[in-house]
Design a protein around this motif. Structure first.
Motif, PDB file in Angstrom:
ATOM      1  N   GLU A   1       1.393   4.263  -2.855  1.00  0.00           N
ATOM      2  CA  GLU A   1       1.180   5.747  -2.683  1.00  0.00           C
ATOM      3  C   GLU A   1       2.305   6.358  -3.049  1.00  0.00           C
ATOM      4  OE1 GLU A   1      -1.359   5.948   1.646  1.00  0.00           O
ATOM      5  OE2 GLU A   1       1.008   5.789   1.731  1.00  0.00           O
TER       6      GLU A   1
ATOM      7  N   GLU B   1       0.759  -1.442  -0.209  1.00  0.00           N
ATOM      8  CA  GLU B   1      -0.005   0.015   0.012  1.00  0.00           C
ATOM      9  C   GLU B   1       0.928   1.375  -0.006  1.00  0.00           C
ATOM     10  OE1 GLU B   1      -2.165  -0.166   3.595  1.00  0.00           O
ATOM     11  OE2 GLU B   1      -3.438  -1.994   2.781  1.00  0.00           O
ATOM     12  N   ARG B   2       1.938   1.295   0.666  1.00  0.00           N
ATOM     13  CA  ARG B   2       2.568   2.533   1.087  1.00  0.00           C
ATOM     14  C   ARG B   2       3.490   2.702  -0.331  1.00  0.00           C
ATOM     15  NH1 ARG B   2       4.883   2.512   7.304  1.00  0.00           N
ATOM     16  NH2 ARG B   2       2.633   2.977   7.973  1.00  0.00           N
TER      17      ARG B   2
END
Length: 124
Positions: free
Chosen positions: A116, A112-113
């Motif tokens: 991003e 997820e990071r």
């Protein structure tokens, strides 16, 4: 015995002025530390803060090629989490260092990071 009473007794017993100054300085330090302590940010809060700094840099410069020593200053309004220590001043984020460290640890980064940062156009 209360702390206040103990300080008064120590000051009376001390006959040297230098000792009194040391005790007074220590009392000031301890009274500050016993006041409203800032709450440590969680890892997610720090991530959000650094990501907000990266977004701000990207909006201003158009890229994420941040020099290692660059620090981004965020106003209290831009900070994603509420600061519980009562300070409403700017927050300085060492953005260049953070991005460099993220690049070095990219293989350990959550998907997820990483996504991003990919959205922001991060160069790995």
């Amino acid at each position: 015995m209360s702390t206040e009473l103990w300080w008064r007794l120590q000051r009376r017993r001390s006959c040297k002025q230098g000792r009194k100054r040391q005790l007074d300085a220590f009392a000031v330090r301890t009274s500050r530390s016993q006041g409203a302590r800032p709450v440590k940010r969680t890892q997610d809060d720090r991530w959000a803060l650094n990501l907000a700094a990266a977004r701000r840099f990207l909006a201003r410069e158009g890229h994420l090629r941040v020099p290692r020593k660059h620090a981004e200053e965020l106003e209290a309004v831009e900070v994603p989490t509420d600061r519980q220590d009562g300070a409403g001043g700017p927050v300085v984020v060492k953005l260049g260092t953070w991005l460099d460290n993220v690049r070095k640890r990219a293989d350990k980064l959550h998907a997820e990071r990483r996504a991003e940062l990919d959205i922001l156009g991060m160069r790995w």
